[in-house]
Design an enzyme around this catalytic site. Structure first.
Site, PDB file in Angstrom:
ATOM      1  CG  ASN A 153      12.238   8.649 -22.455  1.00  0.00           C
ATOM      2  OD1 ASN A 153      13.442   8.768 -22.674  1.00  0.00           O
ATOM      3  ND2 ASN A 153      11.795   8.048 -21.345  1.00  0.00           N
ATOM      4  CD1 TRP A 154       8.523   8.191 -28.541  1.00  0.00           C
ATOM      5  CD2 TRP A 154       8.202  10.388 -28.713  1.00  0.00           C
ATOM      6  NE1 TRP A 154       9.405   8.669 -29.480  1.00  0.00           N
ATOM      7  CE2 TRP A 154       9.229  10.009 -29.610  1.00  0.00           C
ATOM      8  CE3 TRP A 154       7.813  11.731 -28.639  1.00  0.00           C
ATOM      9  CZ2 TRP A 154       9.877  10.934 -30.430  1.00  0.00           C
ATOM     10  CZ3 TRP A 154       8.454  12.653 -29.457  1.00  0.00           C
ATOM     11  CH2 TRP A 154       9.473  12.252 -30.336  1.00  0.00           C
ATOM     12  CG  ASP A 208      17.309   6.769 -13.972  1.00  0.00           C
ATOM     13  OD1 ASP A 208      16.511   7.703 -14.214  1.00  0.00           O
ATOM     14  OD2 ASP A 208      16.987   5.759 -13.327  1.00  0.00           O
ATOM     15  CB  SER A 227      13.740   5.194 -24.011  1.00  0.00           C
ATOM     16  OG  SER A 227      12.508   5.543 -23.396  1.00  0.00           O
TER      17      SER A 227
END
Length: 242
Positions: free
Chosen positions: A70-71, A22, A67
């Site tokens: 994340n889309w 991150d 993830s």
């Protein structure tokens, strides 16, 4: 500063480390750069950390790369991330082979672009017999989705009479997870100062140690990993006992 080249992970009992990578965006913002620059610097951190993990003797390093949530990011950013993934595979597969590092991918990566899936499958096949170090990359991964898919598989087996409901225990569930074949998770690291799991390895982290660092992911390196493992070595793991 710790010299990770003289550090041995087994000394501290760690076999499997996972990292929530991150801080790429904040790293870029601090430098007044576009987010893509942060993601590109993050790929360099992946390279450094994977090399350090092998040098330190870790059996498995699992990295949360993309993830299932994340889309929701802008289409341009998703496209940039997928492009970086392609370039990483093309540029680094030879190094994986030269160092006999096995590549594993967890998550529903087959939902990605077919040409990218083919590249991933080829990389997995070419490194399948390597070891003892495995680098597992979480792509289109969400732990709740992973658990749901495992439950569906178990349900189909039960409906077909292959197993009985009474036989469904923790081992049966673990055998259907994407991480099957990897050692139990010892240490879960999150960079950038955030302190949450973000739908990552919820089952596997049940008894892992958690380590949070303010270091932004593009600044992560072998020394940062060594400090995390040193902290892990100082902790007493009771697994619910005394």
């Amino acid at each position: 500063m710790t010299d990770h080249r003289s550090f041995s992970a087994p000394t501290y009992g760690a076999r499997h480390v996972a990292i929530i990578m991150d801080g790429n965006g904040r790293w870029a913002k601090k430098r007044m750069l576009p987010r893509f620059a942060g993601h590109k610097a993050g790929v360099e951190a992946v390279r450094r950390t994977a090399r350090a993990a092998q040098e330190m003797g870790l059996e498995a390093l699992t990295l949360y790369a993309f993830s299932s949530e994340n889309w929701k990011r802008p289409e341009s950013e998703v496209s940039d991330l997928m492009g970086l993934l392609r370039r990483f595979i093309l540029a680094d597969l030879a190094e994986f082979e030269a160092n006999r590092v096995r590549l594993k991918v967890i998550g529903n990566y087959r939902a990605l672009d077919p040409s990218l899936v083919a590249m991933i499958d080829d990389a997995i096949a070419r490194t399948a017999d390597f070891g003892p170090t495995t680098v597992a990359v979480a792509l289109n991964y969400g732990s709740q989705d992973e658990l749901a898919r495992a439950a569906q598989t178990i349900a189909r087996k039960a409906a077909a009479g292959e197993i009985t409901p009474d036989a469904i225990g923790p081992d049966a569930v673990a055998a259907e997870l994407d991480t099957v074949g990897l050692p139990p998770l010892d240490l879960l690291i999150r960079t950038s100062g955030e302190q949450r799991l973000s739908n990552f390895m919820l089952w596997q982290a049940a008894y892992s140690e958690l380590y949070f660092t303010d270091t932004l992911w593009p600044d992560f390196n072998g020394d940062t990993l060594a400090r995390a493992l040193e902290e892990f070595g100082r902790r007493e793991r009771r697994y619910g006992g005394l």
